[in-house]
Design an enzyme around this catalytic site. Structure first.
Site, PDB file in Angstrom:
ATOM      1  N   GLY A  43     -34.594  32.834  -0.948  1.00  0.00           N
ATOM      2  CA  GLY A  43     -34.664  33.484  -2.120  1.00  0.00           C
ATOM      3  C   GLY A  43     -35.408  32.759  -3.054  1.00  0.00           C
ATOM      4  CG  ASN A  44     -36.264  34.444  -6.751  1.00  0.00           C
ATOM      5  OD1 ASN A  44     -35.001  34.493  -7.886  1.00  0.00           O
ATOM      6  ND2 ASN A  44     -36.586  35.033  -6.467  1.00  0.00           N
ATOM      7  NE  ARG A  45     -33.316  26.824  -9.557  1.00  0.00           N
ATOM      8  CZ  ARG A  45     -33.579  25.746 -10.119  1.00  0.00           C
ATOM      9  NH1 ARG A  45     -35.183  25.753 -10.773  1.00  0.00           N
ATOM     10  NH2 ARG A  45     -32.932  25.967 -11.381  1.00  0.00           N
TER      11      ARG A  45
END
Ligand code: CTP
Length: 393
Positions: free
Chosen positions: A208-210
């Site tokens: 995923g990412n932030r």
């Protein structure tokens, strides 16, 4: 916009959602607004006088007899830049629609010359009742802004239309009203993607990412306030849905691709704010991967580039806007990377987001360059400049 010294009358009528309005009051005071709370008698059954006085820093009154020498029923409304009523009950709207003046709040509604916003909250049956709908129509026809209630959990275990929007959405609506909402997107269809996709590796892990989704949600909310019909494709975002926006939740890059491509057919603007995964595992397992497994790398494959696919399948004069998160490196600046990406993606506008050391993720502010492709007429550049800076003084 400078919000200092702006004066808001926060009307509160007697519904359980009054408890959420304490939080709204907090947002107003932290935003530099001077807030005078005017609760109805019934509102004080839900949240007491001490709460409103402590949070606003001003004494409160519900009737016209307190401090009568100040003529509060006239002065309070006259001095306000905005009157915002939340929750607005069916009873309050009925009284307002008929011009009754039997407490301080209804007097304020009659004497105010500034914009008035009502945020209704009540049970679905009461909202849908033709008496309430007729009162809403009357108020709207007189220029009062009546927000649509949200759908969701109501007082008890029941749910439906009639829920008070979350405090942040109410605050955004108030600020937008104070800024004077241009209705320049009326009749336009807008699709916005927001958040960050997740690519599942096994039942408990994902790549995923932030991205928090805040920037995309703000883009969608602003478009709705400017009159557009907005669909928001949200990838793993825990924020409340902005008022008046249709939300479609997705998880993976493939789901986001499918929904964006479907909703963008015939849309006037498509804004890709979402942080879309560039790679996904070639295979996902239904069984949790054990630590004891031979630690060979998880094979990855490229996902589809949604922005490029949109450019390829553009319909009519559709405007396609990308967002690029860049850090720059020793040889190339953020701006230079942005220009290269704009050319590579072929979209019309690229908002280049500097996610360097101070980071934009999970933050309420962003540092951006907006790169526009066409060479614009100098008069248009002048207008764009003033659109950008006019609200700053
Ligand atoms: N984007 C997309 N589909 C992808 C990856 C990105 O539509 N599979 C869109 C994003 O929504 C954004 C724009 O492309 O509007 C730029 O995203 P960014 O992550 O900055 O660029 P990438 O194409 O992923 O390039 P790189 O990571 O190599 O800088």
């Amino acid at each position: 916009m400078s919000t200092t010294q702006r004066s808001v009358v926060l009307g509160v009528s007697g519904g359980i959602a009054a408890y959420k309005v304490a939080q709204l009051l907090r947002l107003f005071t932290e935003g530099g607004f001077d807030v005078r709370v005017v609760p109805t008698h019934a509102a004080l059954e839900f949240v007491g006088k001490a709460t409103w006085e402590a949070l606003s820093g001003h004494p409160i009154a519900s009737d016209v007899w307190t401090d009568a020498h100040d003529v509060p029923h006239v002065m309070v409304g006259r001095e306000a830049d905005l009157v915002f009523v939340a929750p607005a009950t069916a009873d309050l709207m009925a009284r307002a629609a008929h011009g009754l003046a039997n407490d301080l709040l209804t007097n304020v509604l009659l004497t105010a010359t500034c914009p008035i916003v009502l945020a209704p909250a009540m049970h679905t049956e009461m909202w849908e009742n033709s008496a309430t709908q007729a009162n809403v129509a009357t108020l709207r026809s007189r220029g009062v802004i009546v927000l649509d209630p949200d759908e969701g959990r109501l007082t008890g275990a029941d749910s439906g239309k009639g829920r008070l929007p979350e405090p942040q959405a109410l605050f955004d609506a108030a600020v937008a009203t104070l800024q004077g909402n241009p209705a320049d997107l009326a009749g336009k269809r807008v699709v916005v993607s927001a958040g960050g996709t997740r690519e599942h590796v096994d039942p408990v892990r994902f790549l995923g990412n932030r991205s928090s989704g805040r920037q995309g949600f703000a883009v969608a909310a602003a478009a709705a306030r400017r009159g557009a019909e907005v669909t928001l494709i949200a990838a793993n975002v825990s924020l409340p849905t902005p008022a008046g926006v249709k939300r479609v939740d997705v998880v993976s890059a493939q789901e986001l691709h499918d929904e964006v491509m479907q909703y963008s057919v015939g849309a006037d603007f498509v804004v890709m704010v979402a942080a879309v995964a560039d790679f996904r595992p070639v295979a996902t397992t239904d069984v949790k991967i054990k630590k004891s497994r031979t630690p060979d790398p998880i094979a990855l494959e490229l996902t589809t580039d949604v922005l490029s696919a949109l450019v390829e399948h553009r319909t009519g004069g559709q405007v396609i806007i990308g967002f690029a998160a860049e850090t720059g490196d020793a040889d190339t600046s953020v701006l230079e990377f942005g220009k290269q990406k704009l050319a590579a993606k072929g979209c019309d506008v690229l908002v280049v987001n500097d996610v360097g050391p101070d980071g934009a993720f999970e933050s309420a502010t962003n540092e951006v360059y907006i790169l526009d492709v066409p060479r614009a007429d100098k008069a248009l550049i002048a207008e764009a400049l003033w659109d950008t800076v006019a609200g700053r003084s």
